[in-house]
Motif scaffolding. Structure first.
Motif, PDB file in Angstrom:
ATOM      1  N   MET A  63       0.750  -1.144   0.099  1.00 15.49           N
ATOM      2  CA  MET A  63       0.559   0.048   0.192  1.00 15.49           C
ATOM      3  C   MET A  63       0.384   1.229   0.073  1.00 15.49           C
ATOM      4  SD  MET A  63      -2.840  -1.467  -0.242  1.00 15.49           S
ATOM      5  CE  MET A  63      -3.836   0.120  -0.536  1.00 15.49           C
ATOM      6  N   GLY A  64       2.611   0.741   0.599  1.00 15.39           N
ATOM      7  CA  GLY A  64       2.899   2.729   0.425  1.00 15.39           C
ATOM      8  C   GLY A  64       3.894   2.848  -1.255  1.00 15.39           C
ATOM      9  N   ALA A  65       3.870   1.436  -1.237  1.00 12.71           N
ATOM     10  CA  ALA A  65       4.559   1.631  -2.334  1.00 12.71           C
ATOM     11  C   ALA A  65       3.572   1.723  -4.284  1.00 12.71           C
ATOM     12  CB  ALA A  65       4.908   0.450  -3.177  1.00 12.71           C
ATOM     13  N   VAL A  66       2.007   1.399  -4.117  1.00 15.15           N
ATOM     14  CA  VAL A  66       1.233   1.226  -4.710  1.00 15.15           C
ATOM     15  C   VAL A  66       0.265   1.560  -4.553  1.00 15.15           C
ATOM     16  CG1 VAL A  66      -0.312  -0.076  -6.821  1.00 15.15           C
ATOM     17  CG2 VAL A  66       1.950  -0.775  -5.940  1.00 15.15           C
ATOM     18  N   ARG A  67       0.040   3.270  -5.249  1.00 10.05           N
ATOM     19  CA  ARG A  67      -1.752   4.026  -4.363  1.00 10.05           C
ATOM     20  C   ARG A  67      -2.647   3.313  -5.033  1.00 10.05           C
ATOM     21  NH1 ARG A  67       2.550   7.685  -2.577  1.00 10.05           N
ATOM     22  NH2 ARG A  67       3.013   7.511  -0.215  1.00 10.05           N
ATOM     23  N   GLU A  68      -2.035   2.911  -6.566  1.00  8.12           N
ATOM     24  CA  GLU A  68      -3.354   2.394  -7.853  1.00  8.12           C
ATOM     25  C   GLU A  68      -4.158   1.495  -7.016  1.00  8.12           C
ATOM     26  OE1 GLU A  68      -5.776   2.294 -10.515  1.00  8.12           O
ATOM     27  OE2 GLU A  68      -4.241   3.353 -10.443  1.00  8.12           O
ATOM     28  N   PRO A  69      -5.225   1.821  -6.477  1.00  9.92           N
ATOM     29  CA  PRO A  69      -6.435   0.286  -5.198  1.00  9.92           C
ATOM     30  C   PRO A  69      -6.264  -0.394  -6.177  1.00  9.92           C
ATOM     31  CG  PRO A  69      -7.400   2.682  -6.293  1.00  9.92           C
ATOM     32  CD  PRO A  69      -6.562   3.270  -6.858  1.00  9.92           C
ATOM     33  N   VAL A  70      -6.421  -0.758  -7.367  1.00  7.86           N
ATOM     34  CA  VAL A  70      -7.330  -1.682  -8.767  1.00  7.86           C
ATOM     35  C   VAL A  70      -5.542  -2.684  -7.998  1.00  7.86           C
ATOM     36  CG1 VAL A  70      -7.096  -2.757 -10.194  1.00  7.86           C
ATOM     37  CG2 VAL A  70      -8.528  -1.002  -9.458  1.00  7.86           C
ATOM     38  N   LEU A  71      -4.421  -2.033  -8.354  1.00  8.32           N
ATOM     39  CA  LEU A  71      -3.235  -2.891  -8.562  1.00  8.32           C
ATOM     40  C   LEU A  71      -2.794  -2.967  -7.446  1.00  8.32           C
ATOM     41  CD1 LEU A  71      -1.160  -0.700 -11.321  1.00  8.32           C
ATOM     42  CD2 LEU A  71      -2.578  -3.016 -11.265  1.00  8.32           C
ATOM     43  N   ALA A  72      -2.912  -2.373  -6.146  1.00 12.70           N
ATOM     44  CA  ALA A  72      -2.793  -2.821  -4.707  1.00 12.70           C
ATOM     45  C   ALA A  72      -3.612  -4.080  -4.361  1.00 12.70           C
ATOM     46  CB  ALA A  72      -2.556  -1.733  -3.690  1.00 12.70           C
ATOM     47  N   ALA A  73      -4.833  -4.013  -4.440  1.00 15.69           N
ATOM     48  CA  ALA A  73      -5.680  -4.984  -4.245  1.00 15.69           C
ATOM     49  C   ALA A  73      -4.652  -6.213  -4.713  1.00 15.69           C
ATOM     50  CB  ALA A  73      -7.111  -4.567  -4.482  1.00 15.69           C
ATOM     51  N   LEU A  74      -4.681  -6.174  -6.420  1.00 13.75           N
ATOM     52  CA  LEU A  74      -4.086  -7.488  -6.782  1.00 13.75           C
ATOM     53  C   LEU A  74      -2.768  -8.338  -6.790  1.00 13.75           C
ATOM     54  CD1 LEU A  74      -4.439  -9.188  -9.755  1.00 13.75           C
ATOM     55  CD2 LEU A  74      -3.296  -7.341 -10.266  1.00 13.75           C
ATOM     56  N   LEU A  75      -1.984  -6.949  -6.208  1.00  8.20           N
ATOM     57  CA  LEU A  75      -0.703  -7.280  -5.535  1.00  8.20           C
ATOM     58  C   LEU A  75      -0.908  -8.438  -4.162  1.00  8.20           C
ATOM     59  CD1 LEU A  75       1.510  -4.674  -6.559  1.00  8.20           C
ATOM     60  CD2 LEU A  75       1.386  -7.463  -7.550  1.00  8.20           C
ATOM     61  N   LEU A  76      -2.035  -7.477  -3.397  1.00 10.47           N
ATOM     62  CA  LEU A  76      -1.986  -8.795  -1.871  1.00 10.47           C
ATOM     63  C   LEU A  76      -2.250 -10.291  -2.120  1.00 10.47           C
ATOM     64  CD1 LEU A  76      -3.343  -5.426  -0.105  1.00 10.47           C
ATOM     65  CD2 LEU A  76      -1.513  -6.747  -0.071  1.00 10.47           C
ATOM     66  N   GLY A  77      -3.475 -10.069  -3.135  1.00  6.51           N
ATOM     67  CA  GLY A  77      -4.287 -11.530  -3.565  1.00  6.51           C
ATOM     68  C   GLY A  77      -3.441 -12.361  -4.444  1.00  6.51           C
TER      69      GLY A  77
END
Length: 529
Positions: free
Chosen positions: A379-393
Motif C-alpha cells: 500500500m505504501g508503494a502502490v497507491r493505485e487501489p486496483v493494482l494494490a489489491a491485485l498484488l496482495l491477492g
C-alpha cells in the motif's frame, strides 16, 4: 382466354419461365426478320443478275459482225438468235429494225410484228435495261444498238429473262432461307430452353417478385443483426459481410471479393477463414477485440460451396471474466489467509492455556508484524487501489504455492489514470505465468514485480526464477493458444498483448536467468496525480 389476363398470368410465372418466353420471342422475331430480309435481298440480287445477263447478251449479239451482215434476213438471224438464247439461258433474243419490226423471236409467229417495249434510248446509241410486259409476259430486258462501221444505229437487239423464271429461282432461295431460319429458330429455342432450365435450377423456380422480396428480407436481416456474418467461397475470397462483421474486424470498404489473407486480419483468424473447415466457438483476438468464431461448411451434394462464419464480440465478457477471476483469486486468498489465521489463533490460544503467555504474545506479534509489513509495503508503494489489491491477492496465492512474490524496492506508483481492467489483465496474467514458471524451476521459487511511472511512461516488469524462454518461444508466447502445458488453450499472454496494443504500449521478453516481461505504456501528463 381473355388476352387481358395474359400479362397478369405471365407475371406469376417463374423467372426462368419468363426468360424462356422472352428468349423464344426474341429468337423468333430475329429469325423471321432475317428470313424476310434475306428474301428481299435475294429478289433484288436475282433481278440485278437477270438485268446484267440480259444486257451482256444483248450487247454481245449487237456487236456480232454476222448480225450486221444479215440484217433483214430472218432465215439467217432466227437460227443464230435461238442458238445464242439456249446457250446463254435467257428467255428471248429479239433482233429488230430501227422501226421496231422483229427479225427474230422465240415464237416464229411474232416475226415481222412490232416489238413491244421502249427503244428510244437505244436509238440514240445507249444500251439500257427495263422491266416490261411483252408477248412472253413481264420480263427484265436490255436493248442495245447495232452500229455500222460509221457508228450509225442500223438495228436493235433486245434480250430478256421473264419475271416468272426469276420468281421460280427466288422461291427456291426463299425456301432455303426459311429452312435456315427454322433451323436457327429451333437451335435458339433449344438453347433458350437449356438456359431456362439452368436458371430454373439456380432460382429454385421462384419468380422475380419472390426473388426481390427474398433479397430485401435477407438484406434487412444482414444489416439488422449485431453479430458479424461472413460468407467465404471455396477459394478463400470474401463474398459477403454484414455491418457487424465490418465493425468487429475493421474491414475496408472494398473487402468484398478479396482473399481473406489480404484483409489485414490476424494470421490465426485469416487461416481459419481460408481453411474451409467447420469450427465451433473458437476464441480469436484482433487488435482490440476478443471474438468467438463459428465456421460452418456449406455443401451442395458432395461439393463445398464455401463457409458461413459468425462472429460474436466477447471483449466485454472476457474483461468481466478476468475481473471475476481476479475477485475469485482475492476470495481464495482471503479464505487461505483466514484458514492460516485460524491455525495461528489456535496456536496462540493453546499457548495461553498452557500458561506460556509470553510465548503466545511473541508468536502473535511476529505473525501480525509480518502480515502488516506486506500490506504496508504494497500500500505504501502502490497507491493505485486496483493494482494494490491485485498484488496482495497474488502474494497470498503465490505463498500457497510456495513462491515468494517480492515487490521491487524502487516500486512507486500513484494513480496513473489508465483503464483498471486492462491493468488487471496485464499484471494479473504476467504474475500468473511467472508463478507457473517459478514453480517449474529450481528452488527457491521467486517472482519479482516492479512498477514505476514517470511523466510519460508506466513500466511493469515481472521476472521469475523459472527455466526462461528462448527467442523463438518468446515470439510465440503471445499467440492465441500458446501455453507451456502444450494443450493449445493458452489465452493469458495473448490477452496481455492485446491489452498492451490497445493502450498503445510495447512489451519485451528477456532473460535473466528466468524470464523477464517488461511492459511500457504511454501516459498523458494530465493523467498523473
Amino acid at each position: 382466354m381473355d388476352m387481358r389476363e395474359l400479362p397478369e398470368r405471365m407475371r406469376r410465372w417463374s423467372l426462368a419461365g419468363q426468360m424462356l418466353a422472352l428468349q423464344i420471342v426474341v429468337v423468333g422475331i430475329t429469325a423471321a426478320g432475317g428470313t424476310a430480309l434475306a428474301a428481299l435481298q435475294a429478289g433484288d440480287l436475282l433481278t440485278d443478275e437477270a438485268a446484267g445477263r440480259a444486257e451482256a447478251v444483248a450487247v454481245s449479239v449487237a456487236d456480232s459482225p454476222s448480225v450486221l451482215a444479215a440484217l433483214g434476213d430472218s432465215a439467217t438471224l432466227q437460227p443464230y438468235a435461238e442458238r445464242v438464247r439456249r446457250e446463254t439461258g435467257v428467255d428471248f433474243i429479239t433482233i429488230m429494225s430501227t422501226g421496231g419490226l422483229r427479225y427474230t423471236h422465240p415464237n416464229p409467229a411474232q416475226i415481222g410484228r412490232r416489238f413491244l417495249g421502249n427503244t428510244g434510248p437505244a436509238l440514240r446509241g445507249r444500251t439500257f435495261t427495263e422491266t416490261y410486259t411483252g408477248t412472253l409476259g413481264s420480263s427484265v430486258r436490255a436493248v442495245a444498238p447495232v452500229r455500222d462501221a460509221g457508228g450509225g444505229v442500223r438495228a436493235l437487239v433486245s434480250a430478256g429473262i421473264t419475271v416468272e423464271k426469276i420468281s421460280v429461282r427466288l422461291r427456291g432461295q426463299v425456301a432455303g432461307a426459311v429452312f435456315i431460319g427454322l433451323l436457327g429458330l429451333s437451335a435458339g429455342g433449344a438453347g433458350a430452353y437449356l438456359v431456362g432450365s439452368r436458371l430454373r435450377r439456380q432460382t429454385h423456380g421462384m419468380g422475380p417478385a419472390e426473388l426481390s422480396r427474398m433479397y430485401e428480407y435477407h438484406d434487412a436481416i444482414l444489416h439488422a443483426v449485431r453479430e458479424g456474418l461472413l460468407l467465404v467461397d471455396g477459394a478463400g475470397r470474401l463474398t459477403l459481410c454484414n455491418d457487424g462483421a465490418r465493425e468487429l474486424l475493421g474491414l475496408p470498404g472494398d473487402a468484398d471479393g478479396r482473399h481473406v489473407g489480404e484483409l489485414g486480419l490476424p494470421a490465426s483468424l485469416a487461416g481459419l477463414l481460408a481453411s474451409g473447415e467447420s469450427r465451433s466457438d473458437e476464441i480469436h483476438l484482433t487488435g482490440e477485440r476478443t471474438l468467438v468464431v463459428n465456421v460452418a461448411v456449406v455443401r451442395s451434394g458432395n461439393r463445398s460451396l464455401g463457409t458461413v462464419v459468425t462472429l460474436r464480440d466477447h471483449t466485454e465478457l472476457q474483461a468481466l471474466t478476468g475481473q471475476l477471476d481476479a475477485e475469485r483469486g482475492f476470495a481464495d486468498s482471503l479464505r487461505a489467509a483466514a484458514h492460516e489465521s485460524a491455525n495461528r489463533l489456535h496456536t496462540v490460544i493453546t499457548l495461553v492455556e498452557l500458561g506460556r503467555t509470553e510465548q503466545a504474545v511473541a508468536f502473535a506479534t511476529a505473525e501480525l508484524r509480518a502480515a502488516q509489513q506486506l500490506t504496508d509495503r504494497v500500500m505504501g508503494a502502490v497507491r493505485e487501489p486496483v493494482l494494490a489489491a491485485l498484488l496482495l491477492g497474488k502474494s497470498a496465492e503465490a505463498a500457497e504455492r510456495g513462491v515468494e512474490l517480492a515487490i521491487s524496492p524502487d516500486t512507486g506508483l500513484d494513480d496513473i489514470g489508465l483503464d483498471g481492467r486492462d491493468l488487471v489483465t496485464i499484471l494479473g496474467n504476467l504474475i500468473d505465468n511467472a508463478v507457473e514458471a517459478a514453480v517449474s524451476g529450481v528452488p527457491p521459487a521467486r517472482v519479482d514485480v516492479r512498477l514505476l511511472a514517470d511523466e510519460t511512461t508506466f513500466l511493469i516488469s515481472v521476472a521469475d526464477s523459472g527455466p526462461g524462454l528462448d527467442a523463438v518461444t518468446a515470439r510465440e508466447a503471445f499467440r492465441r493458444g500458446w501455453t507451456t502445458k502444450g494443450d493449445g488453450r493458452g489465452l493469458g499472454l495473448a490477452m496481455v498483448g492485446q491489452a498492451v496494443r490497445r493502450l498503445g504500449g510495447a512489451i519485451d521478453v528477456g532473460g535473466g536467468p528466468g524470464a523477464v516481461f517488461t511492459v511500457r505504456l504511454p501516459l498523458r501528463a494530465e493523467g498523473l496525480s
